[in-house]
Design a protein around this motif. Sequence first.
Motif, PDB file in Angstrom:
ATOM      1  N   GLY A   1      40.960  43.046  39.814  1.00 36.22           N
ATOM      2  CA  GLY A   1      40.116  43.488  40.911  1.00 36.22           C
ATOM      3  C   GLY A   1      40.785  43.459  42.264  1.00 36.22           C
ATOM      4  N   THR A   2      41.898  42.752  42.402  1.00 35.61           N
ATOM      5  CA  THR A   2      42.593  42.680  43.682  1.00 35.61           C
ATOM      6  C   THR A   2      43.511  43.881  43.917  1.00 35.61           C
ATOM      7  OG1 THR A   2      44.477  41.467  42.759  1.00 35.61           O
ATOM      8  CG2 THR A   2      42.603  40.163  43.558  1.00 35.61           C
ATOM      9  N   HIS A   3      43.884  44.565  42.838  1.00 34.03           N
ATOM     10  CA  HIS A   3      44.908  45.629  42.845  1.00 34.03           C
ATOM     11  C   HIS A   3      46.281  45.053  43.199  1.00 34.03           C
ATOM     12  CE1 HIS A   3      45.806  50.187  43.617  1.00 34.03           C
ATOM     13  NE2 HIS A   3      46.431  49.687  42.553  1.00 34.03           N
ATOM     14  N   TYR A   4      46.543  43.899  42.617  1.00 32.05           N
ATOM     15  CA  TYR A   4      47.830  43.222  42.799  1.00 32.05           C
ATOM     16  C   TYR A   4      48.895  43.900  41.953  1.00 32.05           C
ATOM     17  CZ  TYR A   4      51.139  39.245  42.686  1.00 32.05           C
ATOM     18  OH  TYR A   4      52.240  38.426  42.767  1.00 32.05           O
ATOM     19  N   ASN A   5      50.092  44.037  42.523  1.00 32.56           N
ATOM     20  CA  ASN A   5      51.199  44.692  41.819  1.00 32.56           C
ATOM     21  C   ASN A   5      52.494  44.000  42.181  1.00 32.56           C
ATOM     22  OD1 ASN A   5      53.194  46.366  40.791  1.00 32.56           O
ATOM     23  ND2 ASN A   5      52.139  48.259  41.324  1.00 32.56           N
ATOM     24  N   ASN A   6      53.049  43.251  41.241  1.00 32.87           N
ATOM     25  CA  ASN A   6      54.339  42.589  41.422  1.00 32.87           C
ATOM     26  C   ASN A   6      55.129  42.751  40.133  1.00 32.87           C
ATOM     27  OD1 ASN A   6      56.418  40.555  41.284  1.00 32.87           O
ATOM     28  ND2 ASN A   6      55.454  39.533  43.020  1.00 32.87           N
ATOM     29  N   PRO A   7      56.202  43.537  40.142  1.00 35.50           N
ATOM     30  CA  PRO A   7      56.969  43.797  38.913  1.00 35.50           C
ATOM     31  C   PRO A   7      57.481  42.532  38.235  1.00 35.50           C
ATOM     32  CG  PRO A   7      57.598  45.355  40.629  1.00 35.50           C
ATOM     33  CD  PRO A   7      56.719  44.334  41.284  1.00 35.50           C
ATOM     34  N   GLU A   8      57.853  41.510  39.020  1.00 30.41           N
ATOM     35  CA  GLU A   8      58.340  40.276  38.415  1.00 30.41           C
ATOM     36  C   GLU A   8      57.218  39.527  37.704  1.00 30.41           C
ATOM     37  OE1 GLU A   8      60.863  37.041  37.283  1.00 30.41           O
ATOM     38  OE2 GLU A   8      61.058  39.211  37.590  1.00 30.41           O
ATOM     39  N   VAL A   9      56.031  39.537  38.293  1.00 32.52           N
ATOM     40  CA  VAL A   9      54.868  38.934  37.630  1.00 32.52           C
ATOM     41  C   VAL A   9      54.567  39.685  36.343  1.00 32.52           C
ATOM     42  CG1 VAL A   9      52.359  38.689  37.809  1.00 32.52           C
ATOM     43  CG2 VAL A   9      53.833  37.850  39.635  1.00 32.52           C
TER      44      VAL A   9
END
Length: 542
Positions: A458-466
């Motif tokens: 729901g946050t629209h979080y985007n981190n390739p390492e995560v």
Amino acid sequence: MPFSRRQFIKGLSALPLLGASVPFLPTALAAATEQAITGRRIFNLLVNPEPPSLSSFNTTAGTTITASSKVLEGLLGYDENLAPQPALATAWEAAADGLSYRFTLRQGVKWHDGQPFTSEDVAFSLDLIKRFHPRGGGTFANLASVETPDAHTAIVRLSKPAPYLIRAFAAGETPILPKHLYASGDPLSNPHNNAPVGTGPYRFKQWQRGSFIEYERNPDYWNAGYPGVDTLFLKVIPDSAARLAAFENGSLDAGGQSPVPLSDLARITANGKLKFTTRGYAYSITPTMLEFNLDNPLLARHEVRQAIAHAIDREVIRKVVYYGYADVSVSPIPKSFAQYHYDGPDPYPFDIAKANALLDQAGLPKKGTSRFSLTLDPLPYGDSYARTATYIRSALARVGIDVQLRAQDFPTYIKRVYTDRDFDFAVVGMGTTFDPTVGVQRLFWSKNFRKGVPFTNGTHYNNPEVDRLLESAAVETDETRRGELFKAFQKIVIEELPSITLVMQQQVTVFNARVSGFEADGNGLDGSLAAVSITGEAVAHG
């Protein structure tokens, strides 16, 4: 003992005044009268809020899980230690390479419409859940196929190992649906989502919207002699005071997920007629979290989220909101997953001066007493999220952030947050389930940003390492290495703050002392309730 007119009148006098805030009571009274006269065993279970649907194949809404698991079953059940137990599968075996699971299915099981249950139903259901369930894309990401060599054997083939998968087959998490009723048309609009046909201990009878859902005992249930009650009512009681009164006068037999104000627990259980327990939640621990909409330009700024984190005192939330029935947590993975939990320091401890300094440095000075305004949406599910939101409003006012609280019903909240994206931040509860790959990954994995699907990213979080760490942990069979991957993931998200984990809830179930048979189930009241029983004499307001 025969039911007398005096008992009936005495029962009436114990009821609160009838009114719009307690629409369930006339039905509860009728059910109690039937129970007393006919001897039918009636069980009244709270569901709050009202379920959006009665089948959990495409949602993680808590009350839908509660409702669905009474009718639709899973391949397995789970005890308090999350050890698998037979359900629709009587035996199971994992291949040495971790790439397949073989399930031997129970014979002689029939759907409530009389059709036979077969392995084709299993294959169909797993595919459906992979495509439509909010957690299904992660849970069954490596599902390659389901082979059905005969009617009572299902072989789950995986493209990569899924070390968590054997715990994923509970009724509420992975319900098995009747293929013959879902194979044609859009499954999301199938009428059986609201009038389910299952194999479980209870059969759907009726749904009176805004009031109750009625299930009846399945006389052909494969587990002979069960369930232990004849009629199961799921009562919808949105008003907190009405819920409290219903427990005290006996109109409710049980309710989970802290159904009454925690401040009232000691008082209502003092005479021994009501009890409470924190058992029955092993399958999914629920953190209370503050989720940011990272599409909001202001909240996309890391220093603003850092300041908000510094302004919040988790210990106040634990003591004041949850009356001690919670554990402070910085990590989204609970301590019960000891091998996976990150126990490092909080990079943003409670520090009002630091919070103010960060906002000043960010070029967001106070104009009078306010820097800027935000709207906060608490999840409309019980009382704790609204109480948490009230605290956050007060806490952020101290650093010049004006917070407006927005109350709404459950469907409106879901649409606002997950479809329209029309929110700033939200107080939410997200079940961690039986494994971080299933319950936690969905909240941070960029590939799980799915507009219109509740309780996803729901946050629209985007981190390739995560993404890399989570995807690696999902297939890692070495427990030590898997723990390292999860801890590295937690360290990043704790520092980057797409959301703030506040506390891990100790959920409370309130129940009548006459009720037993649900506590040892890892899902508690969210299990099938096949083994639940009610002892003692029926009362008019039962």
